[in-house]
Scaffold this motif. Sequence first.
Motif, mmCIF file in Angstrom:
data_model
loop_
_atom_site.group_PDB
_atom_site.id
_atom_site.type_symbol
_atom_site.label_atom_id
_atom_site.label_comp_id
_atom_site.label_asym_id
_atom_site.label_seq_id
_atom_site.Cartn_x
_atom_site.Cartn_y
_atom_site.Cartn_z
ATOM 1 N N ARG A 74 1.216 -1.339 0.032
ATOM 2 C CA ARG A 74 -0.571 -0.286 0.169
ATOM 3 C C ARG A 74 0.862 1.560 -0.386
ATOM 4 O O ARG A 74 1.912 1.270 -0.423
ATOM 5 N N GLY A 75 0.521 2.754 0.057
ATOM 6 C CA GLY A 75 1.084 3.555 0.320
ATOM 7 C C GLY A 75 1.645 4.233 1.473
ATOM 8 O O GLY A 75 0.837 3.428 2.800
ATOM 9 N N LYS A 94 5.743 4.044 -2.145
ATOM 10 C CA LYS A 94 4.360 2.832 -2.585
ATOM 11 C C LYS A 94 5.359 1.880 -2.435
ATOM 12 O O LYS A 94 6.821 1.530 -2.232
ATOM 13 N N LEU A 184 0.160 -3.067 -6.814
ATOM 14 C CA LEU A 184 1.559 -3.331 -5.454
ATOM 15 C C LEU A 184 1.418 -4.898 -4.893
ATOM 16 O O LEU A 184 2.679 -4.759 -4.696
#
Length: 403
Positions: A74-75, A94, A184
């Motif tokens: 995830r970010g 990220k 991602l």
Amino acid sequence: MQTGTLPRPIIWAEPGSVIPLGRPLTFWCQGTSGAQNYVLISSKSVQIWSENMIPVSGNKAKFTISEIQQGHARGWECQYCEASTCSMYSDKLKLMVTGFHDRPSLSALPSPVVPVGENVTLQCGSPERFRGFVLIREGKPESFWVQESQPHHNGLFQALFPVGPVGSGQNWTFSCYGHFENELVMSEPSNMLQLLLSGFYRRPSLSAMPSPVVPSGKNVTLKCGSSMRFEGFVLIREGKPESYRVQESQTNHNGLFQALFPVGPVGPGQNWTFSCYGHFENELVLSYPSNVLQLLLSGNFSLYKEGVLDLYRVPSHNTQAGLSQADLKLGPISTFLGSTYCCYGRHSLTLLWSEVSDPSDILVADFSISISRSNTGWGFHITDKINSQHICGLHREENSSHS
């Protein structure tokens, strides 16, 4: 608490923002020397991580994750505070987690050898129906590229990434990944692809020893040479440029510099076309390309007799001089063999025949010899029975002779 009046912090990850599943990871957040507290924020759940923050110095702190899981893809952002004032959030980092699907393959079109200043297209492909592909450049994982997957005519799925213009003094090494819904959460990494830059030095020459005509199943040696004192040479095979080969330079008896590359065994159904390059200290910075050398598999020779449709075919063999030839045996001599002949050659790599050779006439004669005797002497006569022609004769009298 006020926010936004302090300098924006900087966030990064070690060993990098692309991390295999199950590995440990450390986030770093750098603020100012007066920072009293740091927090790590997950953009997906707005979760604040502060309990595992470890101050390192007055202007930075680290957050350690002992084992990366899929949910960590995830970010991430960080923030620091001084007294009653907090900074803005850092830029978003990220985090890409790899190792969830089979690896794709990465290749360069048309070749990983790219003239300096030119562009190249990188192709990431897989039999898996990935939703998209991610291209990452070594040393710059934050500047990754994402492309949607497209079906290829061979049944695979792929994405094309334009790269360039390429230049010296930079790292042009890439890998790619496939992903499904979450870009991602990625596959195993592809093969590592390293671009080679050409066009810096004078071109070498490429030849085959003893000959570019090679019997199927045999080996051949390719010689890349130059009058320049290159430290080494690189051999590239057309159609398989990723499997290039590097050899150190050696001095031959003529004072030239060369490298010998054993190739083979060669066989039909493949492309045996090569070129080579010279390099100095950096083997990724190359000369102009050599001449293109295509190996030819010695195949068949066929003999054609005028008026006969069938071709008499025999396999070829190489002579000591490196030539390809065949011995075409016609059998016992008879009048049937008299005709005009020509031959054709064909390599094992193609179904096409060569141009016809010069014609050759074979003349077969059938002679008859007759011996006669008379009151004055005796004699004999030779006659061509095929053409009914008198060839020669001799008559001997008792006291004299004439012809």
